[in-house]
Design an enzyme around this catalytic site. Structure first.
Site, PDB file in Angstrom:
ATOM      1  N   ASN A   8      66.684  -6.223  50.466  1.00 48.29           N
ATOM      2  CA  ASN A   8      66.144  -7.515  50.896  1.00 48.29           C
ATOM      3  C   ASN A   8      64.930  -7.809  50.027  1.00 48.29           C
ATOM      4  O   ASN A   8      63.895  -7.178  50.190  1.00 48.29           O
ATOM      5  CB  ASN A   8      65.763  -7.422  52.386  1.00 48.29           C
ATOM      6  N   LYS A  10      63.182 -10.433  50.040  1.00 47.53           N
ATOM      7  CA  LYS A  10      62.215 -11.328  50.692  1.00 47.53           C
ATOM      8  C   LYS A  10      61.803 -12.417  49.695  1.00 47.53           C
ATOM      9  O   LYS A  10      62.626 -12.828  48.880  1.00 47.53           O
ATOM     10  CB  LYS A  10      61.022 -10.533  51.230  1.00 47.53           C
ATOM     11  N   HIS A  93      65.584 -11.612  61.078  1.00 50.18           N
ATOM     12  CA  HIS A  93      64.606 -10.671  60.519  1.00 50.18           C
ATOM     13  C   HIS A  93      63.263 -10.889  61.218  1.00 50.18           C
ATOM     14  O   HIS A  93      62.903 -12.022  61.541  1.00 50.18           O
ATOM     15  CB  HIS A  93      64.476 -10.892  59.006  1.00 50.18           C
ATOM     16  N   GLU A  95      60.367 -11.056  60.227  1.00 48.07           N
ATOM     17  CA  GLU A  95      59.449 -12.011  59.581  1.00 48.07           C
ATOM     18  C   GLU A  95      59.847 -13.444  59.932  1.00 48.07           C
ATOM     19  O   GLU A  95      59.000 -14.315  60.064  1.00 48.07           O
ATOM     20  CB  GLU A  95      59.451 -11.771  58.066  1.00 48.07           C
ATOM     21  N   GLU A 165      65.208  -2.464  62.798  1.00 44.80           N
ATOM     22  CA  GLU A 165      63.989  -2.419  61.985  1.00 44.80           C
ATOM     23  C   GLU A 165      62.756  -2.461  62.877  1.00 44.80           C
ATOM     24  O   GLU A 165      62.301  -3.544  63.271  1.00 44.80           O
ATOM     25  CB  GLU A 165      63.959  -3.625  61.035  1.00 44.80           C
ATOM     26  N   GLY A 171      57.212  -2.512  55.768  1.00 44.90           N
ATOM     27  CA  GLY A 171      56.185  -2.760  54.765  1.00 44.90           C
ATOM     28  C   GLY A 171      54.899  -1.977  54.985  1.00 44.90           C
ATOM     29  O   GLY A 171      53.879  -2.259  54.381  1.00 44.90           O
ATOM     30  N   SER A 210      60.378   0.655  55.559  1.00 49.29           N
ATOM     31  CA  SER A 210      59.816   1.611  54.604  1.00 49.29           C
ATOM     32  C   SER A 210      60.818   2.670  54.121  1.00 49.29           C
ATOM     33  O   SER A 210      60.470   3.834  53.931  1.00 49.29           O
ATOM     34  CB  SER A 210      58.560   2.286  55.175  1.00 49.29           C
TER      35      SER A 210
HETATM   36  P1  PGA Z   1      60.404  -2.552  53.796  1.00 46.92           P
HETATM   37  O1  PGA Z   1      61.127  -3.831  54.435  1.00 46.92           O
HETATM   38  O2  PGA Z   1      61.468  -1.668  53.254  1.00 46.92           O
HETATM   39  O3  PGA Z   1      59.522  -3.125  52.710  1.00 46.92           O
HETATM   40  O4  PGA Z   1      59.628  -1.904  54.882  1.00 46.92           O
HETATM   41  C1  PGA Z   1      62.315  -3.717  55.148  1.00 46.92           C
HETATM   42  C2  PGA Z   1      62.751  -5.057  55.662  1.00 46.92           C
HETATM   43  O5  PGA Z   1      61.898  -5.828  56.127  1.00 46.92           O
HETATM   44  O6  PGA Z   1      63.953  -5.407  55.631  1.00 46.92           O
END
Ligand code: PGA
Length: 245
Positions: A8, A10, A93, A95, A165, A171, A210
């Protein structure tokens, strides 16, 4: 079931970075037991999807608006995605839930719209640290999963995957341990089992938060983890390549 390595991006990477990334993608040969889905910004979808020429890799969208067409300035629809040959889409997601007020109801509407357009939704669910510490995790996940799958038939659910997640791991560099991730993915499978019986064993459940080169393998080795959803670590094609090959 093949293990899914999903990336992803983003809101990252400029056109020149994407062009370089694409050159490496073209040369990737996936390990037989793996499949790869890359969720990229809408602006690059058509170009990357057309020029990829690698049947092992699928390109997916990170978002769409759940109406077919009309006065929704700035939005794109599921049928537009389908019309350029996109087959996968990320829905719910954290976010999007956080910054764009995507509620469970909107998530469900998007899931239905995606399926109606032959897109495979990957539905993201996960709890915050406060919810986990307050012993609300199971309740939160149950609401997210049940609401997202409201009115989704057993036939349709075979085209869906779920990505667990935990928000505190996204992140932050703080991954759930493989045991923690396995435990929650197994719990999600029991929720799916309540809704769909044995079909729950055919629904891929991924872990995200992560994930990197050091931990992806142990996560993938867990019984109820059928894949990983990788954010930050998917931006560097050289390390991401090592995970899929
Ligand atoms: P990350 O993000 O691997 O940077 O923690 C995962 C995600 O939000 O899909």
């Amino acid at each position: 079931m093949k293990k899914i390595i999903a990336g992803n991006w983003k809101m990252n990477l400029l056109k020149q970075d994407v062009d370089q990334y694409l050159e490496v993608l073209k040369t990737l040969t996936l390990n037989q037991d793996k499949e790869m889905i890359l969720f990229i910004p809408s602006i690059y979808l058509d170009d990357v999807n057309h020029n990829l020429n690698n049947k092992d890799i699928v390109i997916g969208a990170q978002n769409f608006y759940p109406e077919d067409c009309g006065a929704y300035t700035g939005e794109i629809s599921a049928c537009m995605l389908a019309s350029i040959g996109i087959k996968h889409v990320l829905i719910g997601h954290s976010e999007r839930r956080k910054y764009f007020n995507e509620s469970d109801m909107v998530v469900n509407k998007k899931v239905q719209k995606a399926l109606a357009n032959n897109l495979h939704p990957m539905i993201c669910v996960g709890e915050t640290l406060e919810e986990r510490e307050g012993k609300l995790m199971e309740h939160v996940l149950e609401c997210q999963v049940f609401e997202a799958l409201k009115n989704i038939s057993s036939d349709d659910v075979k085209n869906i995957s779920i990505a667990y997640e935990p928000l505190w791991a996204i992140g932050t560099g703080k991954t759930a341990t493989s045991e923690e991730a396995q435990e929650v993915c197994a719990y999600i499978r029991t929720l799916l089992n309540k809704l769909y019986g044995d079909i729950s064993n055919e629904i891929p459940i991924l872990y995200g938060g992560s994930v990197n080169l050091d931990n992806y393998q142990i996560l993938l080795n867990q019984e109820d983890i059928n894949g990983v959803l990788v954010g930050g670590a998917s931006l560097n094609i050289d390390s991401f390549k090592l995970m899929v090959e």
